[in-house]
Write a protein that holds these residues in place. Sequence first.
Motif, short mmCIF file in Angstrom:
data_model
loop_
_atom_site.label_atom_id
_atom_site.label_comp_id
_atom_site.label_asym_id
_atom_site.label_seq_id
_atom_site.Cartn_x
_atom_site.Cartn_y
_atom_site.Cartn_z
N ASP A 250 24.32 72.01 80.04
CA ASP A 250 24.19 73.48 80.14
C ASP A 250 25.54 74.11 80.49
O ASP A 250 25.85 75.21 80.00
CB ASP A 250 23.13 73.84 81.19
N ARG A 251 26.36 73.42 81.27
CA ARG A 251 27.68 73.96 81.62
C ARG A 251 28.67 73.76 80.47
O ARG A 251 29.33 74.70 80.04
CB ARG A 251 28.21 73.27 82.89
N VAL A 252 28.74 72.54 79.94
CA VAL A 252 29.78 72.21 78.95
C VAL A 252 29.50 72.85 77.60
O VAL A 252 30.41 73.35 76.93
CB VAL A 252 29.89 70.67 78.80
N VAL A 253 28.23 72.87 77.18
CA VAL A 253 27.89 73.33 75.83
C VAL A 253 27.41 74.78 75.81
O VAL A 253 27.71 75.53 74.89
CB VAL A 253 26.81 72.41 75.21
N PHE A 254 26.68 75.18 76.83
CA PHE A 254 26.05 76.50 76.83
C PHE A 254 26.71 77.49 77.79
O PHE A 254 26.28 78.65 77.86
CB PHE A 254 24.55 76.38 77.15
N GLY A 255 27.72 77.06 78.53
CA GLY A 255 28.44 77.97 79.42
C GLY A 255 27.64 78.46 80.61
O GLY A 255 27.92 79.52 81.17
N GLN A 256 26.65 77.68 81.01
CA GLN A 256 25.82 78.04 82.16
C GLN A 256 26.28 77.27 83.39
O GLN A 256 27.19 76.44 83.32
CB GLN A 256 24.35 77.72 81.88
N GLY A 257 25.63 77.54 84.52
CA GLY A 257 26.00 76.85 85.76
C GLY A 257 25.58 75.39 85.74
O GLY A 257 24.82 74.95 84.88
N LYS A 258 26.09 74.64 86.70
CA LYS A 258 25.74 73.22 86.80
C LYS A 258 24.31 73.07 87.25
O LYS A 258 23.82 73.83 88.08
CB LYS A 258 26.68 72.52 87.79
N GLY A 259 23.62 72.12 86.66
CA GLY A 259 22.21 71.92 86.95
C GLY A 259 21.97 70.92 88.07
O GLY A 259 22.78 70.74 88.97
N ARG A 260 20.85 70.22 87.96
CA ARG A 260 20.43 69.28 88.99
C ARG A 260 21.24 67.98 88.94
O ARG A 260 21.85 67.65 87.93
CB ARG A 260 18.96 68.90 88.77
N SER A 261 21.18 67.25 90.04
CA SER A 261 21.70 65.88 90.05
C SER A 261 20.60 64.95 89.52
O SER A 261 19.43 65.34 89.43
CB SER A 261 22.06 65.48 91.48
N ALA A 262 20.98 63.72 89.23
CA ALA A 262 19.99 62.76 88.75
C ALA A 262 18.89 62.54 89.80
O ALA A 262 17.71 62.46 89.47
CB ALA A 262 20.68 61.43 88.42
N ASP A 263 19.29 62.47 91.07
CA ASP A 263 18.30 62.28 92.15
C ASP A 263 17.32 63.46 92.18
O ASP A 263 16.10 63.27 92.36
CB ASP A 263 19.00 62.17 93.50
N GLN A 264 17.83 64.67 91.98
CA GLN A 264 16.96 65.86 91.99
C GLN A 264 16.01 65.86 90.80
O GLN A 264 14.87 66.31 90.91
CB GLN A 264 17.81 67.13 92.00
N VAL A 265 16.48 65.34 89.66
CA VAL A 265 15.60 65.25 88.49
C VAL A 265 14.44 64.31 88.78
O VAL A 265 13.28 64.60 88.45
CB VAL A 265 16.39 64.77 87.24
N VAL A 266 14.73 63.18 89.41
CA VAL A 266 13.66 62.24 89.76
C VAL A 266 12.64 62.93 90.67
O VAL A 266 11.43 62.82 90.47
CB VAL A 266 14.24 60.98 90.43
N GLU A 267 13.12 63.66 91.67
CA GLU A 267 12.22 64.38 92.58
C GLU A 267 11.39 65.40 91.80
O GLU A 267 10.19 65.56 92.04
CB GLU A 267 13.01 65.08 93.69
N ALA A 268 12.04 66.08 90.84
CA ALA A 268 11.33 67.11 90.05
C ALA A 268 10.26 66.50 89.17
O ALA A 268 9.30 67.18 88.79
CB ALA A 268 12.33 67.89 89.20
N MET A 269 10.40 65.22 88.82
CA MET A 269 9.40 64.56 87.97
C MET A 269 8.14 64.17 88.73
O MET A 269 7.09 63.94 88.12
CB MET A 269 10.01 63.29 87.35
N LEU A 270 8.21 64.08 90.05
CA LEU A 270 7.08 63.54 90.81
C LEU A 270 5.79 64.35 90.66
O LEU A 270 4.72 63.76 90.43
CB LEU A 270 7.47 63.37 92.28
N PRO A 271 5.82 65.70 90.74
CA PRO A 271 4.57 66.43 90.53
C PRO A 271 3.98 66.22 89.14
O PRO A 271 2.76 66.12 88.97
CB PRO A 271 4.96 67.90 90.77
N TYR A 272 4.84 66.15 88.13
CA TYR A 272 4.39 65.91 86.76
C TYR A 272 3.74 64.53 86.67
O TYR A 272 2.68 64.36 86.04
CB TYR A 272 5.59 66.01 85.81
N ILE A 273 4.37 63.55 87.30
CA ILE A 273 3.83 62.19 87.29
C ILE A 273 2.46 62.16 87.98
O ILE A 273 1.52 61.52 87.49
CB ILE A 273 4.83 61.23 87.95
N GLU A 274 2.35 62.85 89.10
CA GLU A 274 1.07 62.84 89.81
C GLU A 274 -0.03 63.50 88.97
O GLU A 274 -1.17 63.02 88.96
CB GLU A 274 1.24 63.53 91.17
#
Length: 338
Positions: A250-274
């Motif tokens: 999103d930053r390099v290609v789309f000129g947006q701000g930096k997104g989540r870290s890999a650890d944060q992505v894993v945390e974000a997946m937990l509700p979906y997994i449940e």
Amino acid sequence: MAHERHSTTGASRLSVAPMMDWTDRHCRYLHRQMSAHALLYTEMVTAAAVVRGDRVRLLGFDAAEHPLALQLGGSDPAELARAARIAQDWGYDEVNLNVGCPSDRVQSGAFGAVLMEKPRLVAACVAEMIAACDIPVTVKCRIGVDDQMPCEVLPDFLQQVSAAGVDRFAIHARKAWLQGLSPKQNRDVPPLDYDLVLEMKRAFPQLHLSVNGGITDLAQARAFLDCGMDGVMIGRAAYHAPCDILLDADRVVFGQGKGRSADQVVEAMLPYIERHLSGGGRLNQITRHMLGMFAGRPGARGWRRTLSEGAHRDGAGPEVIEAALRCVQHHEAPRLAI
């Protein structure tokens, strides 16, 4: 059904290629946690399956996956038109016709890369698809097949198909050898011809062209965009090391701000997994797409091993992911008695 439409033209500056057995709904949901803007594609689904098959299983997706394109395989204009209309009704943002897949199964159905030999038929197919729906109809193709001369075949193909109304193409910069090479070999053995794809952009400035094939990092993607390509489509690298491609996209290609870290992505997946588990799903249906998340990082082996050995067990839940994550965060050895 009324659906909010998401533009796929801007999103296709960077897209994750449709890949059989890989880009299912769980994979796409994961990728969307890493990039808010990249265009995501389904696995190829045949038009016949869309028209006559189990649409909930074949077409279902989470609203978070937008912008999202359905890739269709087929060569019957009327059937493809029906499938395109169904794609629109289901809420997809784009429908893409596969003119690049070299598998035997696809050849026997007279679609995929073999259609590079039949540009008039492709033009007839997309014309009916465009007439049947209001979402963009796009094409993913090769530069040619077998003994065709790509420098002659590709411009003719783009001319005929764009005359039927398609203005966006993703071009895999390799020939497909339908005789003598396996589908796997067709992803590596035929040489890449990026120069020809760049030449097509100069020859057809009015078309929106993405380059696909052999692109392994964001720096390479950015270089193609800086050379005038409208988009870059990345396949295996985005699957096997998704964080390397998508976390900074999103930053390099789309000129947006930096997104989540890999650890944060894993945390974000937990509700979906449940939610998936509570609906009767199995953990490894999701975690198989997460194995490469920490590729190259200390603890990555422990992450992969903990998921591989724990996620397929009956009753496996988020505790397996939390144990795997500790391997990365604290470089713990895998603990498999879960």
